[in-house]
Enzyme design. Structure first.
Site, PDB file in Angstrom:
ATOM      1  N   ARG A 141       0.836  -1.253  -0.008  1.00  0.00           N
ATOM      2  CA  ARG A 141       0.045   0.050  -0.016  1.00  0.00           C
ATOM      3  C   ARG A 141       0.835   1.231   0.100  1.00  0.00           C
ATOM      4  O   ARG A 141       0.624   2.341  -0.383  1.00  0.00           O
ATOM      5  CB  ARG A 141      -0.936  -0.041   1.158  1.00  0.00           C
ATOM      6  CG  ARG A 141      -2.032  -1.018   0.920  1.00  0.00           C
ATOM      7  CD  ARG A 141      -2.994  -0.798   2.146  1.00  0.00           C
ATOM      8  NE  ARG A 141      -4.289  -1.301   1.800  1.00  0.00           N
ATOM      9  CZ  ARG A 141      -5.315  -1.829   2.477  1.00  0.00           C
ATOM     10  NH1 ARG A 141      -4.914  -1.692   3.926  1.00  0.00           N
ATOM     11  NH2 ARG A 141      -6.541  -2.328   2.167  1.00  0.00           N
TER      12      ARG A 141
ATOM     13  N   GLY B  37      -5.995  -5.511   1.397  1.00  0.00           N
ATOM     14  CA  GLY B  37      -4.857  -5.259   1.807  1.00  0.00           C
ATOM     15  C   GLY B  37      -4.146  -6.633   2.305  1.00  0.00           C
ATOM     16  O   GLY B  37      -3.160  -6.948   2.144  1.00  0.00           O
TER      17      GLY B  37
ATOM     18  N   LYS C 229     -12.923  -9.847   8.277  1.00  0.00           N
ATOM     19  CA  LYS C 229     -13.815  -9.010   8.513  1.00  0.00           C
ATOM     20  C   LYS C 229     -15.107  -9.318   8.287  1.00  0.00           C
ATOM     21  O   LYS C 229     -15.779  -8.939   7.039  1.00  0.00           O
ATOM     22  CB  LYS C 229     -13.484  -7.651   7.869  1.00  0.00           C
ATOM     23  CG  LYS C 229     -12.199  -7.099   8.627  1.00  0.00           C
ATOM     24  CD  LYS C 229     -11.710  -5.704   7.731  1.00  0.00           C
ATOM     25  CE  LYS C 229     -10.583  -5.187   8.034  1.00  0.00           C
ATOM     26  NZ  LYS C 229     -10.064  -4.139   7.316  1.00  0.00           N
TER      27      LYS C 229
ATOM     28  N   GLY D 266     -12.660  -4.155   1.437  1.00  0.00           N
ATOM     29  CA  GLY D 266     -14.027  -3.644   1.910  1.00  0.00           C
ATOM     30  C   GLY D 266     -14.324  -2.631   0.742  1.00  0.00           C
ATOM     31  O   GLY D 266     -15.354  -2.734   0.001  1.00  0.00           O
TER      32      GLY D 266
HETATM   33  N1  LIG Z   1     -10.591 -18.878   9.610  1.00  0.00           N
HETATM   34  C1  LIG Z   1     -10.000 -17.810  10.204  1.00  0.00           C
HETATM   35  N2  LIG Z   1      -9.965 -17.623  11.520  1.00  0.00           N
HETATM   36  C2  LIG Z   1      -9.503 -16.347  12.058  1.00  0.00           C
HETATM   37  N3  LIG Z   1      -9.041 -15.388  11.007  1.00  0.00           N
HETATM   38  C3  LIG Z   1      -8.817 -15.664   9.651  1.00  0.00           C
HETATM   39  C4  LIG Z   1      -9.435 -16.806   9.094  1.00  0.00           C
HETATM   40  N4  LIG Z   1      -8.986 -17.062   7.987  1.00  0.00           N
HETATM   41  C5  LIG Z   1      -8.407 -15.885   7.590  1.00  0.00           C
HETATM   42  N5  LIG Z   1      -8.258 -15.255   8.460  1.00  0.00           N
HETATM   43  C6  LIG Z   1      -7.432 -13.681   8.631  1.00  0.00           C
HETATM   44  O1  LIG Z   1      -8.231 -12.711   8.022  1.00  0.00           O
HETATM   45  C7  LIG Z   1      -7.415 -11.868   8.005  1.00  0.00           C
HETATM   46  C8  LIG Z   1      -7.538 -10.962   6.515  1.00  0.00           C
HETATM   47  O2  LIG Z   1      -8.973 -10.535   6.597  1.00  0.00           O
HETATM   48  P1  LIG Z   1      -9.294  -9.166   6.137  1.00  0.00           P
HETATM   49  O3  LIG Z   1     -10.859  -9.440   6.069  1.00  0.00           O
HETATM   50  O4  LIG Z   1      -8.742  -8.029   6.629  1.00  0.00           O
HETATM   51  O5  LIG Z   1      -8.654  -9.221   4.214  1.00  0.00           O
HETATM   52  P2  LIG Z   1      -8.709  -8.295   3.127  1.00  0.00           P
HETATM   53  O6  LIG Z   1     -10.100  -7.857   2.733  1.00  0.00           O
HETATM   54  O7  LIG Z   1      -7.676  -8.610   2.335  1.00  0.00           O
HETATM   55  O8  LIG Z   1      -7.991  -6.872   4.049  1.00  0.00           O
HETATM   56  P3  LIG Z   1      -8.899  -5.349   4.136  1.00  0.00           P
HETATM   57  O9  LIG Z   1     -10.317  -5.521   4.293  1.00  0.00           O
HETATM   58  O10 LIG Z   1      -8.011  -5.147   5.442  1.00  0.00           O
HETATM   59  O11 LIG Z   1      -8.167  -4.717   2.862  1.00  0.00           O
HETATM   60  C9  LIG Z   1      -5.751 -12.205   7.653  1.00  0.00           C
HETATM   61  O12 LIG Z   1      -5.220 -11.787   8.819  1.00  0.00           O
HETATM   62  C10 LIG Z   1      -6.199 -13.626   8.234  1.00  0.00           C
HETATM   63  O13 LIG Z   1      -4.962 -14.359   9.433  1.00  0.00           O
HETATM   64  O1  LIG Z   2      -7.804  -2.311   5.365  1.00  0.00           O
HETATM   65  C1  LIG Z   2      -8.696  -1.982   4.916  1.00  0.00           C
HETATM   66  O2  LIG Z   2      -9.614  -2.488   4.283  1.00  0.00           O
HETATM   67  C2  LIG Z   2      -8.527  -0.223   4.791  1.00  0.00           C
HETATM   68  O3  LIG Z   2      -7.405   0.096   5.011  1.00  0.00           O
HETATM   69  C3  LIG Z   2      -9.892   0.235   5.591  1.00  0.00           C
HETATM   70  O4  LIG Z   2      -9.598  -0.100   7.054  1.00  0.00           O
HETATM   71  P1  LIG Z   2     -10.828  -0.307   7.804  1.00  0.00           P
HETATM   72  O5  LIG Z   2     -11.756  -1.651   7.688  1.00  0.00           O
HETATM   73  O6  LIG Z   2     -10.244  -0.315   9.335  1.00  0.00           O
HETATM   74  O7  LIG Z   2     -11.678   0.780   7.812  1.00  0.00           O
END
Ligand SMILES: Nc1ncnc2c1ncn2[C@@H]1O[C@H](COP(=O)(O)OP(=O)(O)OP(=O)(O)O)[C@@H](O)[C@H]1O
Ligand SMILES: O=C(O)[C@H](O)COP(=O)(O)O
Length: 403
Positions: free
Chosen positions: A37, A360, A202, A384
């Site tokens: 990023r 990310g 998330k 997201g």
């Molecule tokens: N089964 C699980 N239980 C708990 N955590 C998990 C599991 N599978 C994946 N993860 C965690 O999910 C995290 C990533 O989730 P996130 O939703 O933030 O992803 P992203 O969409 O790529 O990132 P962002 O939304 O931050 O841009 C990782 O740190 C991973 O360890």
């Molecule tokens: O990691 C992300 O998806 C963005 O940086 C937004 O972060 P946030 O979900 O904490 O608002």
């Protein structure tokens, strides 16, 4: 939307230009484990600096609770940004206080300052328009113009994303322009079969997207922390796995609607589970076991999709024409739970599909597992944000950049 080139064309030399970036990178202590990023933010910052602007960069990092919290400091990011720009980046130890005022005041033409984490101020994320507006006023006092370039945060109605551009002449940076250009293609005429792979942690943020995707995608592959709410909705025991219990009725509705619409839902048939969440620092072996997805023992937590699921997911990607992937399939940061994420990444590379990887952590996973990021169609910095864009929602940070 005004472009950054137009803003620069109007003349930015000597002007204080506020760049809202998304420098929310994964950290291990104060070590940045993936700088994707930060690299993505460089072209816009560089262009402004080369054009003689006094560049003020700002971002959030993590989810601090509206007050300073050292574990979420952007200080390590200032250092890395400086290395990437090949120039020193001055770091203000607050966002709108004495340090920010002095550091911005001391920035020379072509110089770059990074402010401390925007979310150390409660006004940044407040749901109260007046409180957010008051913080935006303080930010606006630091600058003469605004460039929105934090694509990963454009789905947040936050002061620096939504309220600040209304207070200053504004433009969209290069990253936002690129991201929107690619994602737009996925909302117009997408080539079919269109598969969407969803995972990550998330869960509450992302479950809602499925409602919309049911009308768009031909296949939905669900893994990561998300999967367990689906397994629970099917009446299965999920042990200690991540579970969004209040969403079970909605998820049951998605499964029913998918059946009516002929959309294929692909859920794990087996998972890699352990009694404890693994230690991501020491990466000590986790004593994991493969269990069937319809009966996860009460004392275990599902942390990755299992070997049979990996095969099935890869097969569903092999003949797709378009794939959007957001969210790791497991806790990829630990080697014992990385195989599911690796299998999906490999599945994308082996497929002739146009592939977009969003998020990310998803982008970081691809790089950390040793894949060549250039082999994917597009790696989005927004998780997201890209999902909500695909949902067709009006994103506050994009709407605010419109004239
Ligand atoms: N089964 C699980 N239980 C708990 N955590 C998990 C599991 N599978 C994946 N993860 C965690 O999910 C995290 C990533 O989730 P996130 O939703 O933030 O992803 P992203 O969409 O790529 O990132 P962002 O939304 O931050 O841009 C990782 O740190 C991973 O360890
Ligand atoms: O990691 C992300 O998806 C963005 O940086 C937004 O972060 P946030 O979900 O904490 O608002």
């Amino acid at each position: 939307m005004k472009t950054i080139d137009e803003l620069v064309g109007d003349g930015v030399s000597g002007k204080r230009v506020f760049v809202r970036a998304d420098l929310n990178v994964p950290l291990d202590g104060d070590t940045i484990t993936d700088d994707g990023r930060i690299r993505a933010a460089v072209p816009t910052i560089q262009k402004l600096a080369e054009s003689g602007a006094r560049v003020i960069v700002a971002s959030h990092l993590g989810r601090p609770k509206g007050a300073p919290d050292p574990q979420f400091s952007l200080a390590p990011v200032a250092q890395r940004l400086g290395e990437l720009l090949g120039t020193e980046v001055a770091f203000a130890t607050d966002t709108v206080g004495d340090s920010a005022k002095a550091t911005v005041g001391g920035t020379a033409d072509g110089g770059v300052t990074l402010l401390e984490n925007l979310r150390f101020n409660a006004g940044e994320t407040s749901k109260d328009d007046t409180e957010r507006g008051a913080f935006a006023d303080q930010l606006a006092a630091l600058a003469d113009a605004y460039v929105g370039d934090g694509f990963g945060a454009v789905h947040r109605k936050h002061a620096s994303v939504y309220d600040l551009p209304a207070r200053l002449p504004h433009a969209a940076g290069y990253l936002i322009a690129t991201e929107v250009g690619v994602l737009k293609k996925l909302t117009e005429d997408v080539e079919r079969p269109y598969a969407v792979v969803l995972g990550g942690a998330k869960v509450s943020d992302k479950l809602g997207v499925i409602d919309h995707l049911l009308g768009k995608a031909d296949r939905l592959l669900v893994g990561g922390g998300m999967a367990y709410t689906f397994l629970a909705a099917k009446g299965y025991e999920v042990g200690k796995s991540l579970l969004q219990e209040d969403q079970i009725p909605a998820v049951k509705g998605y499964l029913d609607r998918a059946e009516q619409l002929g959309v294929e839902f692909v859920l794990p048939v087996d998972v890699v589970a352990a009694a404890e969440f693994p230690d991501l620092k020491t990466k000590a072996p986790a004593n994991s076991a493969v269990v069937t997805a319809d009966a996860i023992p009460a004392e275990l937590e599902g942390l990755d999709i299992g070997p049979e699921s990996r095969k099935r997911y890869a097969a569903k990607l092999a003949d797709a024409a378009t794939v959007f992937w957001n969210g790791p399939m497991g806790v990829f940061e630990h080697p014992d739970f990385a195989a599911g994420t690796r299998a999906v990444a490999q599945g994308l590379l082996d497929s002739p599909a146009f592939t977009v990887v969003g998020g990310g952590d998803s982008a970081a996973a691809v790089r950390q597992l040793g894949f060549d990021e250039n082999a994917f169609g597009h790696i989005s910095t927004g998780g997201g944000a890209s999902l909500e864009y695909l949902e067709g929602k009006t994103l506050p940070g994009l709407a605010a950049l419109e004239d």
